[in-house]
Design a protein around this motif. Structure first.
Motif, PDB file in Angstrom:
ATOM      1  N   ALA A   1      26.750 -12.313  10.430  1.00 44.87           N
ATOM      2  CA  ALA A   1      27.483 -11.317  11.223  1.00 44.87           C
ATOM      3  C   ALA A   1      26.531 -10.244  11.748  1.00 44.87           C
TER       4      ALA A   1
ATOM      5  N   ALA B   1      30.096 -17.450  15.165  1.00 45.13           N
ATOM      6  CA  ALA B   1      30.090 -17.088  13.748  1.00 45.13           C
ATOM      7  C   ALA B   1      29.263 -18.129  12.999  1.00 45.13           C
ATOM      8  N   TYR B   2      29.019 -17.872  11.721  1.00 45.70           N
ATOM      9  CA  TYR B   2      28.220 -18.795  10.929  1.00 45.70           C
ATOM     10  C   TYR B   2      28.819 -20.199  10.957  1.00 45.70           C
ATOM     11  N   GLU B   3      30.144 -20.277  10.954  1.00 44.70           N
ATOM     12  CA  GLU B   3      30.821 -21.579  10.944  1.00 44.70           C
ATOM     13  C   GLU B   3      30.533 -22.392  12.202  1.00 44.70           C
ATOM     14  N   ASP B   4      30.094 -21.736  13.275  1.00 45.33           N
ATOM     15  CA  ASP B   4      29.798 -22.442  14.524  1.00 45.33           C
ATOM     16  C   ASP B   4      28.410 -23.076  14.525  1.00 45.33           C
TER      17      ASP B   4
ATOM     18  N   ARG C   1      24.779 -16.971   5.130  1.00 43.64           N
ATOM     19  CA  ARG C   1      26.108 -16.834   5.728  1.00 43.64           C
ATOM     20  C   ARG C   1      26.513 -15.352   5.808  1.00 43.64           C
TER      21      ARG C   1
END
Length: 453
Positions: free
Chosen positions: A120, A304-307, A116
């Protein structure tokens, strides 16, 4: 899937040459050779690589049993002088207690929480490349993806201050990849270490460059650590790691694990992305679904990582590219005392093989196996045909599965999302020849034209 007991009769195998065994056919085209073993002789096939006894396994449950038995009744195969020169005694090639110690030290650096933190950097590097691209330009897809993943690997492994060192590392790795693949498929595999062929000399020069560059970066990190500067890269985590006795990794161990992580973070992802673009270029419907998902989920912003979990189709594209062109194209282990597969004893000293390339292209496990069909990885499709999950082994499996698998999957999906938002990489529908080296590489340039989606 229910277990299938292997037959107890004498199995047929390919005809062997004196002394060489099946080396000529293996060296000529190892991918076709493994497929021919499966198609012509079945799921349990004895063959010979020079004087070595070998066994080819082509059923998913037997491959899984082999992978799960490594460090128990099987041990990793000694892959020869060239592999040892490049990888040293890293976690990939070490065994027993030493392997367990190194895995415990390296694994925390690539756990999901750490991946995670690197997401970025993956997105930032991909965005920088997209800004350099222009519509209508002609590119070599493989070169572009290799350059991008090199930058990501150097920054996540060594930190941003190592930027600029990508070129010598990249050139040395390319030479090492070429020479390692050539040695593994040729007679030099059986030559003693003191024999210095031209290929071995080239490999030694390339490894010397890698050693010099990594030693330079390690010294910089050690100096920063002494001055109290905190870093958030993989090398810093390796420097800080301690085993159960409080001992750190030695200088050589840091070198070996850095090379291993670099290969896992760069080679695997660059080839996966190259093959993904090439496959999408010949599948306009799959490419249209990718565009639709990126527009719907991201709405024009960077991912982003959350996606990652929300980009369902993007992940399916990556997974299908890994099926069609698995970076790790063969896996092997040597039988120890008491080894067995499928309820049948495997003689001690026999090298058992399974091939992700051959497994992934078997119509029994993947209907229409040569077709690029990301939809085969939807939740409903996998539930209806669960054997596909067992047969999908691009990162190996069992206790020695690739530590960087999560890193590679996240990197490939996020990079693909960034670039595909702004460009279609049109390389045409024609298949690209493959070169089975350390990983499954394109055999030459992959020319393409950049177009707006």
């Amino acid at each position: 899937m229910t277990a299938t007991l292997l037959p107890t009769g004498t199995e047929r195998g390919p005809r062997r040459w004196p002394l060489l065994g099946n080396l000529p056919a293996f060296a000529r085209d190892p991918l076709a050779f493994f497929e021919s073993l499966r198609d012509d002789y079945g799921d349990w096939v004895p063959w010979a690589l020079g004087p070595r006894r070998n066994l080819m396994l082509s059923r998913p449950e037997h491959a899984g049993e082999l992978l799960g038995s490594v460090e128990k009744t099987f041990k990793p195969m000694e892959l020869g002088w060239a592999f040892h020169q490049l990888l040293g005694d890293g976690v990939v090639v070490s065994t027993g207690e030493e392997w367990r110690r190194k895995r415990a030290l390296v694994q925390p650096a690539v756990r999901p929480r750490q991946v995670r933190a690197y997401a970025a950097t993956m997105v930032e590097c991909a965005d920088a490349l997209a800004r350099d691209w222009t519509e209508g330009s002609r590119i070599d897809v493989h070169r572009e993806m290799a350059g991008l993943t090199q930058r990501i690997a150097v920054r996540t492994l060594f930190g941003s201050d190592a930027a600029g060192r990508e070129a010598p590392i990249s050139a040395a790795m390319a030479t090492a990849q070429q020479e390692l693949g050539a040695e593994f498929r040729g007679l030099t595999l059986f030559l003693p270490p003191w024999v210095r062929t031209p290929g071995r000399r080239r490999l030694r020069r390339a490894v010397a460059v890698l050693d010099r560059e990594i030693a330079h970066v390690v010294r910089e990190h050690e100096a920063a650590s002494r001055s109290g500067t905190e870093r958030d890269d993989l090398l810093s985590r390796l420097l800080a790691a301690r085993d159960e006795h409080g001992a750190p990794l030695s200088g050589k161990e840091l070198r070996d694990e850095s090379i291993t992580l670099y290969i896992g973070g760069h080679e695997t992802t660059s080839t996966t992305l190259t093959w993904a673009w090439q496959l999408l270029s010949g599948a306009p419907e799959a490419r249209a679904r990718l565009t639709e998902e990126l527009d719907r989920v991201l709405g024009g912003r960077l991912p982003a990582y959350e996606d990652y979990e929300r980009l369902t189709w993007t992940r399916q594209v990556v997974k299908e590219a890994l099926r069609v062109y698995p970076p790790v194209w063969l896996i092997s282990a040597v039988a120890g005392e008491g080894a067995s597969i499928g309820g049948r004893a495997v003689p001690e000293g026999t090298t058992a093989w399974t091939s992700p390339w051959s497994m992934h292209r078997d119509e029994r496990w993947f209907p229409d196996p040569h077709a690029f069909r990301p939809e085969r990885w939807s939740a409903d499709a996998v539930a209806a045909h669960p054997v596909s999950e067992q047969a999908w082994i691009p990162f190996g499996g069992g206790p020695r599965a690739c530590l960087g698998a999560r890193f590679a999957l996240v990197e490939a999906a996020l990079v693909l999302a960034v670039l595909a938002q702004r460009f279609h990489v049109d390389s045409g529908p024609a298949p690209v020849p493959v070169f089975p080296g350390l990983t499954l590489q394109p055999a030459g340039p992959v020319p393409a034209v950049l177009r707006r989606p």
